[in-house]
Design an enzyme around this catalytic site. Structure first.
Site, PDB file in Angstrom:
ATOM      1  CG  ASN A 166     -48.152  -4.189 -44.135  1.00 34.72           C
ATOM      2  OD1 ASN A 166     -48.499  -3.023 -44.325  1.00 34.72           O
ATOM      3  ND2 ASN A 166     -48.104  -4.737 -42.926  1.00 34.72           N
ATOM      4  CD1 TRP A 167     -45.528  -1.525 -49.887  1.00 37.17           C
ATOM      5  CD2 TRP A 167     -46.101   0.526 -50.591  1.00 37.17           C
ATOM      6  NE1 TRP A 167     -45.469  -1.528 -51.262  1.00 37.17           N
ATOM      7  CE2 TRP A 167     -45.816  -0.278 -51.725  1.00 37.17           C
ATOM      8  CE3 TRP A 167     -46.497   1.852 -50.789  1.00 37.17           C
ATOM      9  CZ2 TRP A 167     -45.898   0.211 -53.036  1.00 37.17           C
ATOM     10  CZ3 TRP A 167     -46.581   2.338 -52.090  1.00 37.17           C
ATOM     11  CH2 TRP A 167     -46.280   1.523 -53.204  1.00 37.17           C
ATOM     12  CE  LYS A 168     -44.698  -4.202 -41.576  1.00 38.90           C
ATOM     13  NZ  LYS A 168     -44.118  -4.879 -40.433  1.00 38.90           N
ATOM     14  N   GLY A 207     -43.737  -7.504 -45.481  1.00 35.09           N
ATOM     15  CA  GLY A 207     -43.424  -6.146 -45.072  1.00 35.09           C
ATOM     16  C   GLY A 207     -42.147  -5.649 -45.733  1.00 35.09           C
ATOM     17  N   GLY A 208     -41.029  -5.774 -45.026  1.00 26.11           N
ATOM     18  CA  GLY A 208     -39.754  -5.191 -45.459  1.00 26.11           C
ATOM     19  C   GLY A 208     -39.408  -5.456 -46.920  1.00 26.11           C
ATOM     20  CB  SER A 232     -38.516 -12.535 -42.015  1.00 29.28           C
ATOM     21  OG  SER A 232     -38.478 -11.630 -40.923  1.00 29.28           O
TER      22      SER A 232
END
Ligand code: PEP
Length: 255
Positions: free
Chosen positions: A9-11, A237-238, A216
């Protein structure tokens, strides 16, 4: 057999060129060998969907996802992107109900139900996110909270429609905080989600539904979390913004 899925998920991150560099590094990495039951999905910003898709087309079992879609089919909804538009450019997956959308854009279960309906009508596989905030976890009422989110968001669907749903369990207190649920906490919740699905749709449907963990996930914890029997991969995500990290995460999927 349910699929094992590593979903990025690159957001709202990366320029187009940064996205191309990232996907190119991952899609050409020789260590990645996905079996028929393993999939890598990249939820990228709308403007890059087609470009990133071109860079994944040659890679086996790589797919591109939208991070959202409109609840309406078409019409005077300035700034929105419809499920039909996504289908028309060859997109196969869409993330619906991410906690950031629920919280910052007031997406209620009623809105999510409409989004899921149009997504399925347009042959998109939905990655449906659920997850509890910290105060619910501290009050130990997370099981009821998640069961409610599943009932409100999904339980109007038929058994056949549910085959195109992937569930992502993402405890909100673990998203972007560096705090991860332990692999045992993830397994307990995933087993609860599967049992909740089984009670509504039966064991076959429950056993065929992929349930991803998000919060995370990193290269260093992915293998342990994904190794749990009811964890079928992750929504990341990150760590999905760093090629080497996400390659390790893809390679941590169960065979
Ligand atoms: C997410 O946003 O879906 C997520 C899990 O983020 P992170 O991996 O950064 O916690």
């Amino acid at each position: 057999m349910r699929k094992q899925i590593a979903a990025a998920n690159w957001k709202m991150n990366l320029t187009e060129q940064e996205g191309i560099d990232l996907i190119s590094a991952i899609a050409t990495d020789k260590s990645i060998e996905l079996s028929d039951e393993q999939v890598a999905v990249f939820a990228v910003p709308f403007p890059y969907l087609s470009t990133i898709k071109k860079h994944t087309d040659a890679a086996n079992n790589f797919f591109v996802a939208a991070q959202n879609c409109a609840a309406e089919k078409a019409g005077a909804y300035t700034g929105e992107v419809s499920a039909q538009m996504l289908q028309s450019i060859g997109i196969k997956y869409v993330v619906i109900g991410h906690s950031e959308r629920r919280e910052y854009y007031n997406e209620t279960s009623n809105v999510l139900v409409k989004k899921i309906e149009v997504a399925l009508q347009n042959n998109l596989t939905v990655i449906f996110c659920c997850g509890e905030p910290l105060q619910i976890r501290e009050a130990s009422t997370q099981n009821e909270h998640i069961a409610n989110q599943l009932a409100e968001g999904l339980f109007n669907l038929t058994e056949e429609q549910l085959q195109n749903i992937v569930i992502a369990y993402e405890p909100i207190w673990a998203i972007g905080t560096g705090k991860t649920a332990t692999s045992d906490e993830a397994q307990q919740m995933h087993a609860h989600i599967r049992a909740t699905l089984a009670a509504k749709y039966g064991n076959d449907v429950a056993n065929n539904t992929s349930i991803l963990y998000g919060g995370s996930v990193k290269g260093t914890n992915a293998a342990e979390i994904f190794g749990k029997p009811d964890v079928d991969g992750g929504l990341v995500g990150g760590a999905s913004l760093v090629a080497t990290e996400f390659i390790t995460i893809i390679n941590s999927l169960k065979k």
